[in-house]
Structures are given as C-alpha cells and as structure tokens.
Design an enzyme around this catalytic site. Structure first.
Site, PDB file in Angstrom:
ATOM      1  N   ASN A  36     -21.607 -22.985   2.672  1.00 18.39           N
ATOM      2  CA  ASN A  36     -21.664 -23.244   1.228  1.00 18.39           C
ATOM      3  C   ASN A  36     -20.708 -24.340   0.779  1.00 18.39           C
ATOM      4  O   ASN A  36     -20.853 -24.882  -0.299  1.00 18.39           O
ATOM      5  CB  ASN A  36     -21.378 -21.952   0.458  1.00 18.39           C
ATOM      6  CG  ASN A  36     -20.142 -21.239   0.952  1.00 18.39           C
ATOM      7  OD1 ASN A  36     -20.054 -20.861   2.121  1.00 18.39           O
ATOM      8  ND2 ASN A  36     -19.166 -21.072   0.077  1.00 18.39           N
ATOM      9  N   CYS A  57      -6.941 -20.887  -5.968  1.00 17.46           N
ATOM     10  CA  CYS A  57      -5.681 -20.819  -6.698  1.00 17.46           C
ATOM     11  C   CYS A  57      -5.126 -19.418  -6.540  1.00 17.46           C
ATOM     12  O   CYS A  57      -5.710 -18.460  -7.021  1.00 17.46           O
ATOM     13  CB  CYS A  57      -5.909 -21.060  -8.186  1.00 17.46           C
ATOM     14  SG  CYS A  57      -6.568 -22.679  -8.522  1.00 17.46           S
ATOM     15  N   ALA A  99     -25.836 -11.704  -2.455  1.00 13.41           N
ATOM     16  CA  ALA A  99     -25.491 -11.933  -1.051  1.00 13.41           C
ATOM     17  C   ALA A  99     -24.165 -11.269  -0.685  1.00 13.41           C
ATOM     18  O   ALA A  99     -23.971 -10.858   0.460  1.00 13.41           O
ATOM     19  CB  ALA A  99     -25.441 -13.423  -0.742  1.00 13.41           C
TER      20      ALA A  99
HETATM   21  C1  PLP Z   1     -22.926 -17.674  -3.208  1.00 16.25           C
HETATM   22  C2  PLP Z   1     -22.777 -17.193  -1.823  1.00 16.25           C
HETATM   23  C3  PLP Z   1     -22.543 -15.856  -1.546  1.00 16.25           C
HETATM   24  C4  PLP Z   1     -22.393 -14.821  -2.645  1.00 16.25           C
HETATM   25  O1  PLP Z   1     -23.637 -14.568  -3.216  1.00 16.25           O
HETATM   26  P1  PLP Z   1     -23.747 -13.662  -4.543  1.00 16.25           P
HETATM   27  O2  PLP Z   1     -25.221 -13.462  -4.680  1.00 16.25           O
HETATM   28  O3  PLP Z   1     -23.150 -14.483  -5.629  1.00 16.25           O
HETATM   29  O4  PLP Z   1     -23.022 -12.410  -4.285  1.00 16.25           O
HETATM   30  C5  PLP Z   1     -22.429 -15.456  -0.234  1.00 16.25           C
HETATM   31  N1  PLP Z   1     -22.554 -16.342   0.764  1.00 16.25           N
HETATM   32  C6  PLP Z   1     -22.792 -17.647   0.541  1.00 16.25           C
HETATM   33  C7  PLP Z   1     -22.944 -18.567   1.692  1.00 16.25           C
HETATM   34  C8  PLP Z   1     -22.902 -18.117  -0.756  1.00 16.25           C
HETATM   35  O5  PLP Z   1     -23.115 -19.412  -0.971  1.00 16.25           O
END
Ligand code: PLP
Length: 380
Positions: free
Chosen positions: A154, A324, A74
């Site tokens: 998230n 951090c 993502a």
């Molecule tokens: C985990 C997360 C990401 C990053 O995704 P990756 O596949 O680890 O790069 C981006 N946006 C949200 C909302 C996420 O929870």
C-alpha cells in the site's frame, strides 16, 4: 481553493453508481430487512441482495460465493485469517510458526505480534521491495502453519510473487494468506492464479464504502476460529447482522472494478508515465521499489523534507508513510525495511491515483510539485 486528490491508496470516493445502489437498501421503500430474517419477504429480499453482492465479489476474484465471508474491512479480515487459523489449527497440526514480511500492513504485523505461543518470522525485502524466495526457503520448515504476504504494497505499489510464495508454502505443508486490499482491478489475478488459501479484501480502496470487506477462505483448505461470538452468521466464522447497504456497495464496486479494469489500468499507466517523466526532468528524485501497480508511486526527493514539501503544496493531497508518535515523526516502516535511511524516509511521498483522477489534476500535480521542489531546493 480546489484540492487535487492523490491519496487514493488511503481511501477513495464512492462511485456514484455504488451510492445509488446503497441508497436503495436503507429506507422503508427499500431493501431494509434483516437478511437473516427467514419468516417474511423483507428478509428474503435483503438476503437476495446480499447473495448477489457475494457472487459479484466472488466472480471478480475467481472464487466460489461460498468462499466469501463478510467482515468490516481488510483490517478485520487480516485479524480473522491469521488469528482464526492459528487458534483453530496450531495445536492440532503441531505447527506454531508464521512467516510474514516487515513491509506488511500494520493489520498483519500487529495481529502477528499479539498471537500467544506463536513464533513469528519477519522477512526483510530486497532493496526493490520484493521478497527474496531463497530467504523464504531457508525459514520454511514443517513447523510453519501460515505464510502471510500481501500482493500489492500500500505504500510503494510493489507486487510480491505471491503465486511462487504460495507454491513454496504448500510444498512445506503450510497455508498461504495474502492481503489483497490494494490489488483489485489494478492487476489481473484470481485466487487460483495466486494459489492462496485466504485473502483479505476491502471495499473503500476501490470506490466502495468504508466499513465493509471480506475474507476469502478456500473451501476445504483450512479452519478459521470465529473472533466474535453471536448468531453464527457467515457459516459460524463471523457473527453479526449483515449490513445490506454496505455489502451491496462492495458488490457493485467490485463489479465495476472488474468490468472497467482493462481501460482503467491503461488510463492510470498514462498518468503515471507523465508523472514519472516530469520527476526525471526535475532530477534528484528516486522512485522507491520495483515498478508495480499503476496507481501507487512512492518517491524520495533529495534534500527536501516531505512535511515541508506538503506544506508548500496545500492544493495537493498526498501522504507520507510516516507515523507520528507523540513528539517525533518516524519514517515509514516499509521504506526503512527496504533500506532507506531515516533522512531519506522523511523525504518520501506517496502519490496514489484512482478512478476519479483527471488529466487536469495530473497537470496540477506536476506543475505544483515542480515549483515547490525547485523553490525549496533554492532556499535550502
Ligand atoms: C487499507 C488497507 C488495509 C485496511 O483496510 P480497511 O478496510 O480500511 O480495514 C489493510 N491492508 C492494506 C494493504 C490496505 O491498503
């Protein structure tokens, strides 16, 4: 000591069914070929697996397989969507503004911050975490190229009114992107019900492997400039040899998430209800944000520092949204943006559930949290 895992919003264990499917794409007795090799059966077979996975992901989100572009996750999808659209379209449309929110993932915020010649507008949420649509209306004008607002946060699990936001963006002639990493299988939606033009997906938040994701790009709606150059894979939007095992893992994880979503949502809601009622019995704990998805719960524990609370519960894996940087701990940018002060931010914990979460683990969490909070408060 067994540790109960309540950090599924950070990553999840891969489903055993997914591991089996991935394993079959690796060795000389499996589908190891390069999916781009068109001169022999090794390539054709790998390509078939990749296209099966593409159709699984597309079906899960209500898209056409031709609208799925494989990425590394993502993070890359957010980068490709925002930078790709800006580079391909800002000059030709005369639109140089991007609207997003302060509560977005860093992959969106930092990408926006690094765009040259863009004017980025960062909207604050209401105290409940949601976007105020009137505030959006005030900044939407004919200079806005793209609006980027995630479906599920998230850190808090708050759900944004993405379909309303997309309708407003479109009425102003802008495009709509949404980070969907936390949304798959946890809410009923499709790309059409949301009305989005671009959507960022990840595999490892829903029991698929890390290092694979996708960008949904609605056909005919926009142009996306490639961010890495090479063999013109993925219709020129993302070059690089496709990792068959990762892609097949993502496809199977999405297939399972869709097939099991109704029962999973119900099961996780029961767990969440149990945790919430234990918390309300303890008192002095508030849940941050409007109640959203079943698997993410963010709490502020009055008078208790979150780092000390976690240290008092070594058998429980949870997280804070704090960052951090060198000597100091900074509270989560999401909670701060929702109006929590520094002290409240540093007293906050995220509890996140997943498919492997058991009823026994929920009991352990409740007992451990209750004891630790009582103990820390009595010695405070
Ligand atoms: C985990 C997360 C990401 C990053 O995704 P990756 O596949 O680890 O790069 C981006 N946006 C949200 C909302 C996420 O929870």
């Amino acid at each position: 000591m067994m540790t109960a895992y309540f950090d599924n919003a950070s990553t999840t264990p891969v489903d055993p069914r997914v591991i089996e499917k991935m394993r079959a794409c690796l060795g000389s007795d499996g589908t190891f070929g390069n999916p781009a090799s068109t001169t022999h059966g090794f390539g054709w077979m790998a390509s078939e697996e990749v296209e099966w996975a593409r159709s699984m992901v597309a079906e899960t989100i209500g898209a056409d397989p031709r609208e799925i572009v494989w990425t590394s996750g993502a993070t890359e999808s957010d980068n490709l969507a925002i930078r790709g659209v800006f580079e391909a379209m800002a000059d030709s449309t005369g639109r140089n503004k991007i609207i997003t929110m302060e509560t977005e993932h860093k992959a969106v915020l930092d990408t926006c911050a690094h765009l040259h010649n863009a004017e980025v507008i960062y909207l604050k949420p209401e105290p409940n975490g949601q976007l105020n649509l009137d505030a959006l209306a005030q900044v939407l004008d004919d200079k806005v190229l793209l609006v980027s607002v995630m479906l599920v946060n998230n850190e808090t699990g708050v759900v944004q009114p993405v379909s309303d936001i997309a309708a407003m963006a479109h009425a102003a002639g802008a495009l709509m992107h949404s980070d969907l990493a936390q949304s798959v299988g946890k809410l009923p939606w499709t790309v059409d019900s949301l009305g989005i033009d671009l959507g960022s997906l990840s595999a490892h938040k829903i029991h698929g492997p890390k290092g694979i994701g996708a960008l949904y790009v609605r056909r005919g709606s926009c142009r996306v400039a490639e961010q890495q150059h090479g063999g013109q894979h993925e219709r020129g939007m993302r070059s690089g040899t496709l990792p068959t095992h990762q892609i097949v893992g993502m496809g199977d994880a999405y297939r399972i998430a869709k097939a099991e979503s109704a029962t999973e949502i119900e099961r996780l809601n029961q767990f969440r209800d149990r945790i919430e009622s234990a918390i309300s019995e303890l008192g002095g704990i508030r849940c941050n944000g409007l109640r959203g998805v079943p698997h993410i719960l963010n709490i502020t524990v009055d008078q208790v520092d979150a780092e000390r609370l976690m240290a008092a519960m070594p058998q429980i894996a949870v997280s804070t949204g704090s960052a951090c940087n060198s000597a100091t701990i900074e509270p989560s940018h999401v909670l701060q943006s929702m109006g929590l002060n520094r002290h409240q931010g540093l007293s906050s914990l995220r509890i996140s559930l997943g498919r492997m979460t058991t009823s026994d683990e929920v009991s352990i969490l409740i007992d451990t949290l209750t004891n630790a909070v009582s103990q820390l408060r009595s010695t405070a």
